[in-house]
Design an enzyme around this catalytic site. Structure first.
Site, PDB file in Angstrom:
ATOM      1  N   ALA A  74       0.749  -1.241   0.030  1.00 40.99           N
ATOM      2  CA  ALA A  74       0.023   0.081   0.097  1.00 40.99           C
ATOM      3  C   ALA A  74       0.885   1.181   0.130  1.00 40.99           C
ATOM      4  O   ALA A  74       0.512   2.139  -0.786  1.00 40.99           O
ATOM      5  CB  ALA A  74      -1.046  -0.014   1.258  1.00 40.99           C
ATOM      6  N   TRP A  87       5.292 -11.138   4.005  1.00 42.10           N
ATOM      7  CA  TRP A  87       5.080 -12.352   4.659  1.00 42.10           C
ATOM      8  C   TRP A  87       3.997 -13.125   3.813  1.00 42.10           C
ATOM      9  O   TRP A  87       3.465 -14.184   4.189  1.00 42.10           O
ATOM     10  CB  TRP A  87       4.779 -12.209   6.038  1.00 42.10           C
ATOM     11  N   GLY A 136      -1.168 -15.259  -2.376  1.00 42.01           N
ATOM     12  CA  GLY A 136      -1.207 -14.461  -3.686  1.00 42.01           C
ATOM     13  C   GLY A 136      -1.938 -13.052  -3.630  1.00 42.01           C
ATOM     14  O   GLY A 136      -2.471 -12.772  -2.683  1.00 42.01           O
ATOM     15  N   ASP A 178       0.678   0.180  15.118  1.00 40.01           N
ATOM     16  CA  ASP A 178       0.967   1.592  15.123  1.00 40.01           C
ATOM     17  C   ASP A 178       0.309   2.551  14.672  1.00 40.01           C
ATOM     18  O   ASP A 178      -0.027   3.549  14.959  1.00 40.01           O
ATOM     19  CB  ASP A 178       2.663   1.777  14.514  1.00 40.01           C
ATOM     20  N   HIS A 225      -6.018 -16.966  10.955  1.00 37.54           N
ATOM     21  CA  HIS A 225      -5.828 -17.916   9.697  1.00 37.54           C
ATOM     22  C   HIS A 225      -5.952 -19.552  10.268  1.00 37.54           C
ATOM     23  O   HIS A 225      -5.574 -19.653  11.317  1.00 37.54           O
ATOM     24  CB  HIS A 225      -4.487 -17.734   9.299  1.00 37.54           C
ATOM     25  N   ARG A 251     -12.523 -11.344   5.835  1.00 40.10           N
ATOM     26  CA  ARG A 251     -11.953 -11.063   4.610  1.00 40.10           C
ATOM     27  C   ARG A 251     -11.738 -12.082   3.671  1.00 40.10           C
ATOM     28  O   ARG A 251     -11.449 -13.090   3.946  1.00 40.10           O
ATOM     29  CB  ARG A 251     -10.497 -10.529   4.827  1.00 40.10           C
TER      30      ARG A 251
END
Length: 540
Positions: A13, A42, A46, A220, A241, A388
């Protein structure tokens, strides 16, 4: 230091934004640690995208990808945002390829990208670079950014706080002025001036005891935005996950937090229990390829029901050499722990993985503070909803970065006259001294992560959440004393941000009296349409 654009973070991003913004002005990129220390680097599986939608022979198109995203998001996605991002997938891939990213091609056709499948996707649409896709993307973009004459890339810089007119007591529209930044190598605090700041700091996985995220993922940017007065949304939705390598023989949590990509299940890997039963089919007809929230809860249920320490991801039925060729990094890493995944199943458990909530923004990354944009995992655009869809994150990071620059150039480009700004005060340490007992920091760090894992993880209750909220209030007081009493260093700053983010997750979770997507509570096990809305928090 003065710049037209200040970017905090070095994942897809931040780098995508910086490379485009550099064509319109000067850009400073700040990143704590090394540039490659990002969640992007990490990422294994994909990036999802529908390529050449009118020409897809398998029937995949934008509408199918949009439907899959909304289905995974459990009714909380913003359809307009989903459409805007998904429909720029083809352009994203073209841009990344032009910047030097190499995606795998079909072995018999070098003109076609090899497409993988992952949980929640009804078609194969995930582009990859073996099983280190994120590293391939991050490496290519970092190289381009460091070569650009308009970009100043500064590593080992820890952004402490965003400076706004509101923070300085100026009674006008609240807007950004710059940031206080710690030089981690000299321990000096510097001032960076900019009217346009992009937060691209990733997520907050380290708030939990077990996570797939790098050590830098301490929330942060989210904590800075909160302290600056930006609106925060949907922090109850932290995605776990389903498949992280479990190795009780390894010291610490390092081995147990090694991610085994969802793409392994997309290529035929099956989740089984100790008896060899494919238990996920009892929870969803899609079995091992159901969306992540469903699979993670199924594993949690199986472990609690049987008393086992883990479940297993079985790929032993695949042809010999398949894992070594398709997932070389996973294969080598597991082999290093003494496990040949082509001969025996992989022990796995869920771990904290992705922050679906974040700083509230529109589809262009615009926050509630003028001049402050948030892009990538730190932001809550409305794309992910309550859960997501796999591999949508890298897509979102690139697309929203592009849209953020377009929005900036329309609203307040660097060429426009800047309003007069108040002087930013120098950083004063007062009577603060160097901390002499680091154990105080490490103890609170450990307590926060264990508390969140035990009380605010995959399955929740009101009682657990209220206990967590009570203890976090006390911890915040202790951390505040560290912050004001000692000279700041990266450990104190991360702890300060960690406890802030933990409290935001708990506060949002307490407000949602239903189960939806990733947020599952035994007290309200059903979905309630009264809560089909964002959970918004703002500091006044």
């Amino acid at each position: 230091m003065q710049s037209d654009f200040l970017v905090i973070g070095s994942g897809i991003a931040g780098l995508s934004f910086a490379l485009r913004a550099a064509e319109h002005g000067t850009v400073v990129i700040l990143t704590k640690g090394e540039a490659i220390d990002s969640n992007t680097a990490w990422a294994q599986g994909g990036i999802s995208a529908v390529l050449n939608p009118p020409l897809r022979s398998d029937g995949d198109n934008y509408e199918t990808h949009i439907k899959d995203t909304i289905d995974a998001g459990a009714g909380l996605c913003d359809e307009g945002v989903v459409r805007a991002i998904i429909e720029e997938g083809d352009e994203t891939i073209k841009e990344l390829v032009s910047l030097g990213v190499v995606f795998d091609k079909e072995p018999d056709d070098d003109d076609r990208f090899a497409l993988g499948n992952e949980g929640g996707h009804s078609k194969r649409r995930v582009l990859h670079s073996k099983d280190t896709t994120g590293h391939a993307i991050a490496s290519a973009l970092i190289q381009k950014a460091k070569e650009h004459p308009n970009i100043t890339f500064l590593e080992h810089r820890f952004a402490i706080d965003i400076i706004t007119t509101g923070k300085l007591g100026v009674v006008t529209e609240d807007r950004v002025l710059g940031a206080y930044v710690l030089d981690e190598q000299s321990d000096e605090v510097e001032i960076f001036h900019s009217d346009r700041i992009v937060l691209a700091t990733g997520g907050c996985g380290k708030v939990y005891l077990y996570t797939t995220n790098p050590d830098s993922s301490t929330g942060d940017g989210l904590a800075m935005a909160w302290r600056a007065g930006a609106t925060i949304s949907n922090m109850e939705f932290v995605q776990f996950h389903p498949t992280c390598f479990y190795n009780p023989a390894a010291r610490g949590a390092k081995a147990r937090s090694f991610l085994v990509s969802e793409a392994v299940r997309g290529e035929g890997g099956k989740l089984i229990n100790a008896k060899g039963e494919e238990f996920t089919l009892d929870h969803d007809p899609r079995g091992s390829l159901a969306p992540r929230d469903i699979v993670a809860r199924a594993i949690d249920h199986e472990i609690k029901k049987t008393g086992a320490s883990c479940v297993y991801l079985d790929v032993t039925h695949k042809p010999k050499g398949f894992m070594k060729e398709r997932f070389p990094n996973i294969y080598r890493t597991l082999l290093g722990f003494g496990l040949d995944c082509e001969k025996e199943p992989i022990p796995v458990v869920p771990a904290a993985h992705y922050q679906c909530g974040g700083v509230n923004t529109d589809a262009n990354g615009k926050t509630t503070i003028r001049g402050l944009f948030a892009v990538g995992e730190v932001a809550c655009t409305g794309l992910h909803g309550a859960n997501r869809l796999a591999s949508n994150s890298l897509l979102e990071g690139n697309v929203v970065a592009r849209r953020a620059l377009d929005a900036m150039m329309k609203s307040y480009p660097p060429s426009s006259p800047s309003p007069s700004s108040p002087k930013i005060p120098e950083w004063h340490i007062g009577d603060a001294t160097r901390i002499d007992e680091q154990v105080l920091i490490s103890h609170n760090w450990d307590e926060i992560r264990r508390l969140m894992w035990n009380y605010v993880s995959i399955v929740r209750t009101d009682n657990r959440l209220l206990r967590a909220a009570h203890r976090l209030r006390n911890l915040r007081k202790e951390v505040r004393e560290f912050y004001w009493g000692f000279k700041v260093n990266s450990d104190i700053l991360e702890l300060r941000n960690l406890v802030t983010v933990a409290a935001l997750v708990v506060d949002c979770a307490i407000r949602r009296k239903e189960s939806r997507g990733i947020h599952y509570t035994l007290d309200y096990p059903e979905r309630d349409e009264k809560y089909c809305k964002d959970t918004e928090l703002r500091r006044f």
